[in-house]
Enzyme design. Structure first.
Site, mmCIF file in Angstrom:
data_model
loop_
_atom_site.group_PDB
_atom_site.id
_atom_site.type_symbol
_atom_site.label_atom_id
_atom_site.label_comp_id
_atom_site.label_asym_id
_atom_site.label_seq_id
_atom_site.Cartn_x
_atom_site.Cartn_y
_atom_site.Cartn_z
ATOM 1 N N GLY A 494 0.813 -1.366 0.010
ATOM 2 C CA GLY A 494 0.010 0.008 0.038
ATOM 3 C C GLY A 494 1.043 1.244 0.066
ATOM 4 O O GLY A 494 0.551 2.257 0.606
ATOM 5 N N GLY A 495 2.008 1.188 -0.617
ATOM 6 C CA GLY A 495 3.035 2.380 -0.458
ATOM 7 C C GLY A 495 3.936 2.528 0.301
ATOM 8 O O GLY A 495 4.166 3.585 0.965
ATOM 9 N N VAL A 718 -3.214 1.688 9.600
ATOM 10 C CA VAL A 718 -4.604 2.531 9.195
ATOM 11 C C VAL A 718 -5.379 1.730 8.179
ATOM 12 O O VAL A 718 -6.170 1.798 7.853
ATOM 13 C CB VAL A 718 -4.189 3.707 8.495
ATOM 14 C CG1 VAL A 718 -3.569 5.021 9.547
ATOM 15 C CG2 VAL A 718 -3.216 3.647 7.300
ATOM 16 N N GLU A 720 -6.543 -1.310 7.927
ATOM 17 C CA GLU A 720 -7.692 -2.240 8.154
ATOM 18 C C GLU A 720 -9.088 -1.862 8.960
ATOM 19 O O GLU A 720 -10.125 -2.136 8.435
ATOM 20 C CB GLU A 720 -7.166 -3.385 8.981
ATOM 21 C CG GLU A 720 -6.035 -4.414 8.469
ATOM 22 C CD GLU A 720 -5.563 -5.229 9.611
ATOM 23 O OE1 GLU A 720 -4.528 -4.864 10.367
ATOM 24 O OE2 GLU A 720 -5.814 -6.474 9.247
#
Lengths: 766, 290
Positions: A494-495, A718, A720
């Site tokens: 995710g980055g 952050v 989930e």
């Protein structure tokens, strides 16, 4: 928020929005995913899967397949070591080795349609597929059991003859075993206070049953694995997974070889959401490579992903809430039945521990049941277990608010958990901003905008997720031009290359672009837990910060040499080393001199956080229900979340928006449609209907930045918690719009129409 | 996994027909491939020769003839969407292109393929039925023209012979001015029709003329509900008559239950969608001439 803003001004890099280092490769198609691997002599592997949901394997005859020109090997369970029921330490999770191996290749019984029974390696995909059709499997077909409540019945067909119910009465304590054969793998119970007395005190009670369907994470990249078993016994894996170290551990365990013999090379990953923590293919590809002496690649198609990997549990939840007239909760009860699929291990424990977590309740009783059924073994899916429980509990909370005549956010605030209060598990809550978040929801323009037009309604819901910590490793090395390379063991979903590079840059006083992050293989970086549990930016971040601090300290020493002073006298500020007497050196100058001032500058560090920092999310949604077709349109969506310090706000917002999109699908459309004999009838993206961009409005985000005390920059996981509230929020909005409470997911058009035929029971249940 | 097959890229309609003749029932016409390739993957079709007509320019033209509009069978859905002739004269077709699968599919799928595949839920068929379209079928020996309504025989079955190619679709002009389309999918993007419905009509002083109602995904093949059309035809438009026609349309459908919806749900949705489309088509038929 003023303290947050003041503190954030200290940061030069954290909280900014640099372009991710891997962005260009990904948007131009240059990034290499697992299926992009091509090696000399590469064979194609394919897996033969059970056509039955429940059957005994009487025999497998592969002779015709082996006789087909181009077929180089066929493996079955007989080609893997026999594993006894044994808890193995995969470092991250305790797993049952027999279950892990049996799910990868069935030996005595197939337990779901799609269960692997054999695999072929051939010189082409066409030959491999033809060979699958030539393998003869003699099945004794058994009656399947296809839902949790049915499977709990003592007279239902049993999946595992030797399985008895393990009972966990208290957390941290090993429970007893009933000794009675059952499909209930375990029964757990959390109890706080005196629930019976609590309900007796209540002025108002709501009680209802909720059900949810099997849903899949829906990652866009199918599973793939390539393996080469060298003649010296070294196994190399090119792996598409959420963590190379997890693939190494699982593959070695299943194959019965030392972990040190396996090297796993992580490829880019096209989404996982928890579904790529477990291996399905790597040990099979390795076994085929062992038999052939050649590299073997196995790639699933979409139907295989649906039927043979791990969706999340279908559930039945019974909820009872009691409250005083002023809204104070006096007692709460839940009974959660989670389908585990074919082998034990549903996320019912997480459902049990998270559902009531947003509230301070003195008296709680939670019963959770982990039940096996003839469906694929479930895997993790974004805050695994929490969304199903929250759908039930948050629906009940809004129904309670309506009965009390209270605003649904007021009711939640009235009972809000505060730092120091005990969670349902008995653990005190670390500083987090649940209350601040709910106040932000209450005062937001969305919540205060009028709802205009017929058939429209508004709903709210909140959710909790504990987040994971676990260990990670990082190595930071200074390059002669004044940049640094950063190697971590964390697969970037995710980055996280960006969010980790930013933390190194913050410590070293350089820019995010000066840091070149990469994902190391299992031979080039220390052990690192998988990318999951919202842990990477947090826990791998801790390792990165520690390694960068070591590098910074070494840089100070080198600067002292160059500036002919003591290290203690060096002042380090924004990438500049000052000697306090007017002379200074840049980061680049010290970096260029590293070899002659004492050798190359590099440092490694590992994290091992004892505290993690949980997360809360709260969502507001407006819907319109078409009373003729039953279709629900999402008109407006605002997602609030305590995100800690937002390391890279764009990627934080992206995580939240993505989770809401998945939640909308879960709420309205997505489900496995099962035939009576256990076949998934909609195993394609055409009929397993995830929402498209055309089905979603702009998803607004509101970031509440309550710093996480467990991280030096206040960073909190952050990714989930944002999938926990959507289903209940949408159900509450539908109730508000129609006066009917939908208690089954998905709320598909046909089910909405059925509900509309019932008399209205409420009107303001949002 | 695709079965192995030979492949030829046709340079002209004549070339394609010659290949069809040569390879017989083993040949399959490949245009956009959005249905054929899926069928091959699923082993529902295993052709030995693919005849690719995607580069045949004469199949990709749209032009206005005398008394009709002619659409080449190789025109893609995206091509229909971008055509000024279609936008101006066949707004119903433009409308359906916006609801057709997704952008990627629209760029490849062709009008001829959508008809020849004869899926009961094919998106383009109900509008073309409502526009009274006919299909031009070519062989090496010549051409024949059949009504679309006759061309469709059953699920995935048409009048197309083994040596024939769908060459063009003809839509008689002037087309009725009132055109409306309704598609119910279970999501908005990339959706398969649960029910789709197209209506075209003219009116004279409130009296409904040339009413045509095409229905998709609710019978073994897309069809026109003549029962519903007859209720409207020649009568003054009213909400009551639209509701009665919608009810007749629902009763003329023979929906099945599948993963996308139950037969009962589809039946109810035919009524709802036809009623909406009749109102919309009537309103548009009343719009003043430009």
């Amino acid at each position: 928020m003023t303290s947050t803003e003041a503190r954030k001004q200290q940061y030069r890099v954290i909280g900014t929005r640099p372009i991710r280092h891997d962005g260009l490769d990904k948007v131009t198609g240059r990034a290499r995913y697992g299926a992009d691997i091509h090696l000399p002599g590469l064979l194609t592997g394919k897996v033969l899967r059970s056509p039955h949901a429940h059957a005994r394997i009487r025999g497998i005859d592969a002779s015709k397949a082996l006789a087909l020109p181009g077929v180089e090997a066929v493996v079955t369970a007989a080609d893997f070591p026999i594993h006894e029921d044994m808890e193995i330490d995969l470092v991250e999770t305790l797993g049952n080795l027999r279950v892990l191996a049996e799910n990868i290749m069935a030996s005595e019984k197939v337990l779901y349609r799609g269960h692997a029974v054999a695999a072929v390696a051939a010189t082409s995909a066409a030959i491999a597929e033809e060979a699958l059709g030539l393998i003869e499997v003699d099945y004794e077909v058994l009656p399947p059991v296809l839902n949790g409540p049915d499977a709990m019945d003592a007279n239902s067909p049993r999946l595992h003859e030797n399985m008895t119910t393990h009972s966990v009465a208290k957390r941290f304590e090993r429970g007893t075993d009933t000794g009675v054969g059952s499909n209930i793998a375990s029964h757990l119970q959390f109890k706080l206070g005196d629930p019976e007395a609590g309900f007796a005190e209540a002025d108002v009670i709501v009680e209802r049953e909720y059900t949810t369907s099997t849903v899949h994470q829906g990652y866009i990249e199918p599973h793939t694995a390539t393996a080469l078993w060298d003649f010296d016994g070294q196994v190399t894996l090119w792996s598409s997974s959420q963590g190379a170290f997890g693939m190494r551990a699982q593959t070695a365990a299943v194959l019965g070889i030392p972990e040190s013999r396996v090297k796993a090379i992580p490829m880019e990953i096209g989404g996982g959401f928890g579904g790529k923590l477990n291996t399905y293919l790597d040990p099979v590809a390795a076994a085929l490579s062992r038999e052939t002496g050649k590299p073997v690649k196995i790639t699933m198609d979409r139907a295989e992903v649906f039927i043979a990997t791990g969706p999340t549990s279908a559930t039945r939840s019974r909820i009872k809430l009691g409250a005083k007239k002023d809204g104070t909760l006096t007692a709460a009860w839940s009974e959660l039945v989670y389908e585990a699929g074919a082998f034990p291990g549903s996320p019912v424990g997480a459902g049990a521990s998270t559902g009531f977590a947003p509230y301070k309740i003195e008296n709680i009783l939670v019963d959770g049941y982990d039940v096996v059924v003839n469906k694929p073994k479930v895997a993790a899916y974004r805050a695994p277990g929490s969304p199903q429980a929250a759908f039930a509990i948050e629906s009940a909370m809004s129904e309670l608010a309506e009965k009390l005549g209270m605003d649904p956010i007021e009711l939640r605030l009235k009972n809000v958990i505060r730092p120091g209060d005990r969670l349902p598990t008995g653990v005190p809550l670390l500083p987090t901003g649940c209350e601040e978040m709910e106040k932000a929801m209450r005062s937001h323009p969305h919540y205060n905008a009028p709802i205009e037009g017929p058939n429209r309604g508004r709903g709210v819901a909140v959710g909790f997720w504990g987040n994971a910590g676990n260990s990670s490793s990082a190595t930071v090395s200074v390059t002669a031009d004044g940049g640094v390379t950063l190697v971590t063991g964390s697969v970037d979903i995710g980055g996280t290359r960006a969010s980790l590079a930013m933390q190194a840059a913050e410590v070293l006083g350089i820019t995010a672009e000066d840091v070149r992050p990469s994902v190391g293989d299992t031979a080039s970086v220390g052990w690192t837990g998988q990318t999951g549990g919202s842990r990477t930016t947090f826990s791998t971040g801790l390792a990165v910060v520690a390694a960068a601090e070591k590098v910074r300290d070494e840089m100070v020493k080198r600067a002292a040499i160059l500036l002919e002073t003591e290290p203690e006298k060096i002042e380090f500020d924004a990438g500049t080393f000052k000697n306090g007497a007017g002379k200074s050196l840049s980061f680049q100058e010290v970096a260029a001199a590293q070899v002659r001032t004492g050798g190359s500058i590099t440092a490694s560090a590992s994290s091992n956080p004892r505290q993690v920092g949980p997360a809360f999310a709260g969502h507001i949604v407006d819907v319109e229900v078409d009373p003729e077709t039953g279709k629900v349109e999402i008109l407006r969506y605002t997602a609030f979340q305590d995100v800690g310090t937002a390391a890279h706000p764009s990627y934080v917002e992206g995580q939240i928006q993505g989770a809401v999109a998945q939640g909308v699908g879960w709420a309205l459309n997505e489900e496995y449609v099962w035939s009576e004999d256990g076949r998934m009838e909609n195993a394609s993206f055409l009929d397993y209907r995830m929402p498209t961009t055309l089905d979603l409005p702009m998803i607004e985000t509101v970031l509440i930045e309550e710093p996480n005390p467990a991280h030096p920059f206040g960073i909190r996981g952050v990714g989930e918690v944002c999938i926990v509230p959507p289903m209940a929020a949408i159900a509450n909005a539908v109730a508000n719009a129609t006066g009917r409470r939908l208690t089954h997911l998905p709320m598909s058009p046909g089910r909405i129409l059925e509900a509309l035929e019932r008399p209205a029971t409420n009107g303001t249940g949002g | 996994m695709l079965p192995q097959t030979d492949y030829v890229k046709a340079s002209s309609v004549a070339h394609a027909l010659d290949m069809l003749h040569q390879y017989g029932t083993g040949a399959a016409i490949l245009a956009g491939g959005t249905d054929l390739i899926v069928d091959m993957r699923e082993r529902r079709r295993e052709p030995t020769m693919l005849v690719d007509i995607s580069s045949v320019e004469e199949l990709a033209e749209i032009d206005v003839g005398t008394g009709n509009i002619r659409i080449g069978a190789g025109v893609t859905v995206a091509g229909l969407a971008g055509s000024a002739i279609v936008q101006h004269q066949l707004p119903l077709v433009t409308e359906v292109t916006r609801h057709f699968a997704d952008y990627l599919t629209r760029n490849r799928a062709t009008i001829g393929g959508n008809l020849a595949n004869a899926s009961p839920g094919a998106d383009l068929v109900p509008p073309l039925l409502a526009l009274n379209a006919s299909v031009v079928l070519a062989t090496a020996q010549g051409e024949r023209t059949v009504d679309l309504n006759d061309f469709l025989v059953g699920p995935r079955r048409t009048l197309l012979l083994w040596n024939e190619l769908v060459r063009a679709i003809h839509i008689p002009t002037p087309v009725p001015r009132g055109q409306a389309y309704e598609k119910l999918g279970l999501r908005t993007g990339g959706a398969i029709a649960v029910v789709s419905c197209a209506v075209s009509m003219d009116q004279a002083g409130g009296e409904c003329r040339r009413v045509r109602i095409g229905l998709g995904a609710v019978a073994p093949r897309a069809f026109r509900s003549s029962e519903a059309e007859q209720i409207m035809e020649g009568h003054m438009f009213s909400s009551d008559i639209a509701a009665r026609a919608a009810e007749a349309a629902a009763n003329s459908s023979q929906p099945i239950s599948d993963v996308r919806g139950s037969a009962e749900y589809r039946h109810a949705m035919v009524r709802a969608l036809v009623e909406r489309a009749l109102h919309a088509a009537y309103e548009r038929s009343s719009e003043p001439q430009e």
